[in-house]
Design a protein around this motif. Structure first.
Motif: not given
Lengths: 316, 537
Positions: A229-230, A233-234, A307-310, A312-313, A315
């Motif tokens: 679960r953790h 994905r990371n 995979a990583d919401p960070r 999506r912003r 940058r």
């Protein structure tokens, strides 16, 4: 997420434009005139001039670049100097072998690497881990053409399970075609799977020592649950990067394997075109490969975003 | 009726004994403060209760949680206990949450793990309740928030919400506020106290900071080297502590180095109207990128021999200011003058000014190259000099620098991993001293150190200042330390200096509301502690 995709698309188009300029310029500065090459060393000067006219080599560089690019956008890659056939047909003919082969090899490599990497990481220091590390070390070290020849000897000559080379064409049926691609795909996949398994292992080991895994365990998750679960994905981000790079390599880098198995793939085509100064074919195939690489990177970028919401912003 | 009883717990990792004969207990609704320095075994005691120890660890003794024998429980029983009967909160809120899952899913996971029958929607609804209880209201913190969109204090609230989602009987908090700013720390401590009262939950509060637990704990246990050295009710422990270590720890927490106030001397460093902007990432390809003003019109000066404090919370611009003074980053406006010479000249950083200052950073681990020997590490600033010493002069300089920080010349042949945290910080100070600078910038230089080590380093700094006439710019978020070692103090907030003045008067009669809030939030030791501890320590 939408803005992120838009940004990545923007980058994709810009890279394509730059790549096309670079490829065009590079091929232009390569010594050797296609017209004189085609006509041989005894050709008359005016014959060469006439052929150059006919091939469209006499107009300005910019005009030729734009003709080339606009043609490509419309699916017209020009006509091969040597074979006098449309380049798009030649590429299509080779792609039906190279693309399935690359996908086949990539699938095999992922299917081998993921479980191997996960098992090695979760049982660090165990017999399983040591064997995975040993085998992958070997997989990276063995030249794949040698491994390919070994497979031909064992599976084609001694056991007779597969043919030693050649491709029957997709008309012979899906399974017959896939069977012909199996040994080459394994040979291509072996070093890739070894690298991927090692990346998977080390990435997962890093992730498993993260604080949030301890948090998950403190919530009452078992080791296995925390992993699935953790951690997974990371751990996937570096693995995705490697997969993206590998696909690009598999598409055109398999020339040695194509030679070993007598497969008329893209690698062979580009090799022939270079030796024959068939610049229009070289340009087109290289451009196509660049397009494939950029497209795969775009897909990898999208996968990152999922995979990583960070990320999506948007940058970058 | 006790909730958690630890009796004669010993724990070994391999052959090394980490805990020896540790006993303590927590009753429902009780707050137990477990205090100790790094390596005292306080965190390991907590992880023993959770049984989240390294694989090689073996425990003997007894841990009983509400009549369950923890040491005899199977791994699957333990998984039912963790998160359900015991919740845990960790030190590092920045890394304690999974970055790729939103906070709703992460809090709901605690519920779904222990109640498989609960639907996802219901688990999320209950996660919402838990977050509300931790003062993260829905309008500002919807369940779909990701950890990277939140501050450290907010993330710590999410971690607490995860720990209390199943209303556990016991909550273990391992240094829950150490990584946070003082005002955030005060809020988190209040939250924990409220949750304890509301749920009648037992709280095991682990910290290195005596002051943090002094006004919240009911009972206190002091640990050293894996053993309990003293314990007692909080109300009386501070007054009649028995063990010399407790007294030493107490003295070190409020340690006041001996130092004389400097005479009126000319200014050494002058900062005038300093502005530092950061360029933000481009929003659009052809649009000019935005700017963030990290330091806004900051002016101050430090007199020779003075020790000036700079306090402020994370993100206030104090590190940016430090980098600007060191000439590590270009400034957008203003002037920095060191000993009469401008730091920034036409050709870049003025080497004549630059060599007069050195810096000591917070992290005694990360600020050294692990592959270099000490001699090479501490002589690195020599590159600032026109004629760096060579041969015998070089060796003498190294030896003197090491001796002056309380180490021996033999230490120069060692690598950095051979030293403890306090020794490493001494080496960092030796590195700063070796070029005989006038100004030393101490950027959170003692924040990562244990209190007793911190006291020694503060003494060393005071002594060196006397001996070499050093001037300090002391940057810290820790008000108590700044109070003991500085003559004047600047309070910084959002890139600006909001208050400046003599240290004592700023602390006693703060003028600016922000300074008042900072001082009110700082944890304090009880005033009625024994007066004679200095002699025994």
């Amino acid at each position: 997420m939408f803005r992120y995709i838009l940004k990545r698309l923007q980058a994709l188009v810009i890279s394509l434009i730059i790549a096309s300029l670079v490829i065009f310029a590079a091929v232009e500065v390569v010594p050797g005139d296609p017209a004189s090459f085609m006509l041989g060393i005894n050709a008359q000067e005016d014959t060469i001039m006439a052929l150059r006219e006919q091939l469209g080599l006499n107009v300005s560089l910019w005009e030729r670049y734009f003709t080339w690019v606009t043609g490509m956008v419309q699916g017209d890659f020009g006509t091969s100097y040597t074979y006098r056939t449309p380049v798009s047909d030649m590429i299509a003919e080779r792609m039906v072998i190279s693309l399935p082969l690359a996908l086949y090899a990539l699938t095999l490599s992922t299917l081998i690497a993921f479980p191997a990497g996960i098992i090695a990481a979760t049982r660090r220091g165990s017999v399983a881990d040591v064997s995975v590390m040993g085998v992958t070390q070997l997989g990276v070290a063995i030249p794949n053409f040698w491994f390919a020849m070994l497979m031909v000897v064992v599976f084609a000559i001694n056991l007779g399970w597969f043919s030693a080379g050649g491709f029957p064409g997709w008309d012979a049926g899906f399974f017959a075609a896939m069977k012909a691609l199996t040994l080459p795909a394994i040979a291509l996949a072996l070093p890739q799977a070894s690298i991927l398994a090692r990346v998977m292992r080390s990435s997962l080991l890093d992730t498993l020592s993260e604080d949030y895994i301890r948090t998950a365990r403190a919530k009452g998750l078992t080791r296995r649950q925390a992993l699935w679960r953790h951690a997974l994905r990371n751990a996937l981000i570096p693995v995705l990067t490697i997969i993206g790079l590998q696909f690009a390599f598999l598409l055109a880098g398999g020339i040695i394997i194509e030679k070993v198995f007598f497969l008329p793939g893209l690698g062979q085509l580009i090799f022939q075109a270079i030796t024959q100064r068939d610049l229009i074919v070289v340009e087109s195939v290289v451009m196509l490969l660049v397009f494939a690489v950029i497209l795969v990177n775009f897909a990898v970028d999208l996968a990152y975003g999922i995979a990583d919401p960070r990320l999506r912003r948007a940058r970058t | 009726m006790t909730l958690l009883t630890i009796e004669n717990l010993s724990m070994k990792i391999g052959a090394v004994e980490i805990l020896h004969d540790v006993s303590m207990s927590v009753a429902p609704g009780e707050i137990l403060g477990v205090i100790g320095e790094s390596g005292s075994g306080k965190s390991m005691t907590a992880f023993s209760v959770m049984q989240l120890l390294p694989d090689a660890a073996t425990c003997t003794g007894a841990i009983t949680l509400a009549s369950t024998d923890i040491l005899a429980a199977s791994e699957s029983d333990l998984c039912t206990i963790r998160g359900n009967d015991v919740g845990m909160v960790f030190q590092e809120p920045m890394t304690a949450l999974n970055p790729v899952k939103n906070i709703g899913d992460q809090v709901a996971e605690t519920i779904r793990i222990h109640e498989p029958g609960v639907s996802k929607a219901e688990a999320l609804a209950r996660a919402r309740e838990a977050l509300d209880r931790c003062e993260l209201p829905e309008d500002r913190f919807p369940l779909t928030r990701y950890p990277h969109e939140m501050s450290g204090g907010q993330r710590q609230r999410v971690v607490i919400a995860m720990a209390i989602a199943r209303h556990p009987k016991l909550l273990i908090a391992d240094e829950p506020t150490t990584a946070l700013d003082v005002t955030t720390q005060a809020e988190i401590l209040t939250l924990l106290k409220r949750l304890v009262t509301e749920d009648n939950m037992g709280l095991m509060m682990i910290t290195h900071d005596l002051a943090v637990v002094s006004d919240m704990a009911d009972h206190i246990v002091i640990m050293k080297d894996g053993e309990v050295v003293e314990e007692g009710p909080a109300a009386t422990l501070y007054k009649d502590m028995q063990h010399p270590y407790t007294k030493a720890l107490f003295e070190a927490s409020s340690h006041q180095p001996d130092r004389n106030a400097p005479l009126k001397s000319p200014p050494l460093l002058q900062v005038k109207g300093l502005i530092r902007d950061y360029t933000l990432p481009r929003e659009k390809l052809l649009k000019a990128p935005g700017k963030f003003r990290a330091v806004n019109d900051v002016s101050f000066e430090i007199r020779r021999g003075e020790s000036l404090g700079l306090v402020g919370e994370s993100g206030c611009g104090k590190s940016t200011l430090t980098r600007a003074i060191l000439g590590l980053e270009a400034i957008q406006d203003g002037e920095i003058i060191l000993d009469g010479a401008p730091l920034f000249t036409e050709g870049g950083v003025n080497p004549m000014a630059r060599r007069k200052m050195q810096v000591v950073f917070q992290d005694p681990y990360g600020s050294f190259n692990p592959r270099w020997k000490v001699a090479r590490l501490i002589t690195e600033p020599f590159h600032l000099l026109d004629n760096p010493p060579t041969g015998l002069a070089f060796e003498t300089a190294v030896d003197q620098a090491l001796i002056s920080v309380g180490l021996t010349p033999d230490d120069k042949h060692k690598y950095i991993h051979e030293f403890s945290g306090g020794q490493r910080q001494r080496i960092a100070i030796a590195r700063a001293l070796i070029t005989r600078p006038d100004l030393i910038i101490l950027d959170e230089a003692v924040s990562a150190l244990d209190v007793s080590v911190r006291a020694q380093v503060l003494d060393l700094l005071a002594e060196l200042s006397e001996k070499h006439g050093l001037t300090y710019l002391f940057i810290s978020h820790d008000l108590s330390v700044v109070r003991t070692i500085t003559d004047r103090v600047l309070v910084m907030k959002a890139g600006e200096i909001v208050e400046k003045g003599e240290t004592e008067s700023v602390f006693d009669t703060p003028q600016h509301p922000y300074t008042k809030a900072l001082i009110a939030a700082a944890p304090r030791l009880p005033d009625d502690s024994p007066a004679d501890i200095k002699e025994t320590a």
